[in-house]
Design a protein around this motif. Sequence first.
Motif, short mmCIF file in Angstrom:
data_model
loop_
_atom_site.label_atom_id
_atom_site.label_comp_id
_atom_site.label_asym_id
_atom_site.label_seq_id
_atom_site.Cartn_x
_atom_site.Cartn_y
_atom_site.Cartn_z
N ASN A 1 0.82 -1.21 0.00
CA ASN A 1 0.00 0.00 0.00
C ASN A 1 0.85 1.26 0.00
OD1 ASN A 1 -2.86 -0.79 -0.01
ND2 ASN A 1 -2.36 -1.88 1.87
N LEU A 2 2.00 1.22 0.67
CA LEU A 2 2.93 2.35 0.60
C LEU A 2 3.45 2.52 -0.83
CD1 LEU A 2 5.05 1.90 3.86
CD2 LEU A 2 3.28 3.62 3.43
N ALA A 3 3.75 1.40 -1.47
CA ALA A 3 4.23 1.45 -2.86
C ALA A 3 3.17 2.05 -3.79
CB ALA A 3 4.63 0.06 -3.34
N LEU A 4 1.91 1.87 -3.43
CA LEU A 4 0.81 2.44 -4.22
C LEU A 4 0.59 3.91 -3.92
CD1 LEU A 4 -1.68 -0.55 -3.92
CD2 LEU A 4 -0.52 0.21 -6.01
N GLY A 5 1.37 4.47 -3.00
CA GLY A 5 1.29 5.89 -2.72
C GLY A 5 0.39 6.27 -1.57
N LYS A 6 -0.08 5.30 -0.79
CA LYS A 6 -0.98 5.61 0.32
C LYS A 6 -0.19 6.14 1.52
CE LYS A 6 -4.36 2.09 -1.03
NZ LYS A 6 -5.13 0.90 -0.61
N ALA A 7 -0.85 6.96 2.32
CA ALA A 7 -0.26 7.47 3.55
C ALA A 7 -0.05 6.31 4.53
CB ALA A 7 -1.16 8.53 4.17
N PRO A 8 0.93 6.43 5.44
CA PRO A 8 1.25 5.31 6.34
C PRO A 8 0.06 4.76 7.12
CG PRO A 8 2.98 6.94 6.43
CD PRO A 8 1.90 7.53 5.59
N LEU A 9 -0.75 5.60 7.74
CA LEU A 9 -1.88 5.09 8.52
C LEU A 9 -2.90 4.40 7.62
CD1 LEU A 9 -3.43 4.68 11.11
CD2 LEU A 9 -4.31 7.03 10.90
N THR A 10 -3.16 4.97 6.47
CA THR A 10 -4.07 4.33 5.51
C THR A 10 -3.52 2.99 5.05
OG1 THR A 10 -4.85 6.49 4.74
CG2 THR A 10 -5.26 4.61 3.30
N ALA A 11 -2.21 2.94 4.80
CA ALA A 11 -1.57 1.69 4.39
C ALA A 11 -1.74 0.63 5.46
CB ALA A 11 -0.10 1.93 4.09
N ALA A 12 -1.61 1.03 6.74
CA ALA A 12 -1.76 0.08 7.84
C ALA A 12 -3.20 -0.40 7.95
CB ALA A 12 -1.30 0.71 9.14
N LYS A 13 -4.15 0.53 7.86
CA LYS A 13 -5.57 0.15 7.95
C LYS A 13 -5.96 -0.79 6.82
CE LYS A 13 -7.37 4.33 10.21
NZ LYS A 13 -8.22 5.54 10.01
N ASP A 14 -5.54 -0.45 5.59
CA ASP A 14 -5.89 -1.29 4.44
C ASP A 14 -5.18 -2.64 4.50
OD1 ASP A 14 -7.47 0.79 3.62
OD2 ASP A 14 -6.20 1.40 1.93
N GLY A 15 -3.94 -2.64 5.01
CA GLY A 15 -3.23 -3.90 5.16
C GLY A 15 -3.90 -4.80 6.16
N LYS A 16 -4.38 -4.23 7.26
CA LYS A 16 -5.09 -5.01 8.28
C LYS A 16 -6.40 -5.57 7.73
CE LYS A 16 -6.93 -4.56 12.97
NZ LYS A 16 -6.36 -5.84 13.44
#
Length: 271
Positions: A225-240
């Motif tokens: 998700n970080l590689a896709l350009g998402k902000a860190p918290l969003t990347a964590a939420k989407d990863g979860k």
Amino acid sequence: MTPPIPWPTALTIAGSDSGGGAGIQADLRTFAFHRVHGTSALTCVTAQNTLGVTRVDALAPEAVVAQLDAITSDIAVQAIKTGMLLNQDIIQAVATSLEQRPTPVVVDPVMVSRTGAQLIDDNAIAILIRTLIPQAHILTPNRHEAQLLSGLDISTLADMEAAARRIHQLGPQAVLVKGGGMGEPLRGTDVWFDGHEVMVLATEAVDTRHTHGTGCTLSAAIAANLALGKAPLTAAKDGKDYVTRALNHALAIGQGQGPVGHFFPLLVDQP
């Protein structure tokens, strides 16, 4: 000729799981699900299946760094995750190599299993804390790793929050303390701290024993998700959220603990 379309790319630095449930194999499947090209630097080769690990062979630190150099000298990588680094020499070599790269790094510390078994020795842990954890954009310790890193016993949500704050002082930009190995009502609850605010990330607790590779998968999903350009918290939420959905389609294969279903859309209509 039409020029090639730039494609988001992530790099995993981790070990191989011959059973396919965790490690490099889980990471690459997770990257692929997110439509992120996956590259990899192997740190060790394990002989394992759903019942456990029977052998581990480490690569030379120079071989690990050579893989990193080969990838990054040619391919633009937007995010990196580290998993099992196995020993102090590999940890030091990886940390030194990553110091020269501005790419966001998700560090899954892989020091203690979610059942409490220590996976690397004390010297390796000390080097991890001193050299790699301060470089983490996001650090993803499980309960036992968070206890070790914070020096706190963790049994409540308040404990998780206190541990996240204390671990943040070790240098990572953000900490995600995972509650997957905890009992009710905290199973499925993680705690995020980025130096500014504490946030509780809660999802449904999935009732399955087939959870092999959840830690690897989460850190890989965050990196994707970080590689896709998402902000860190969003990347964590989407990863979860991704891991939760994959757990709902875990694979009951082998005689032991099966892996999560990384390509769960393909499994929806399956028995």
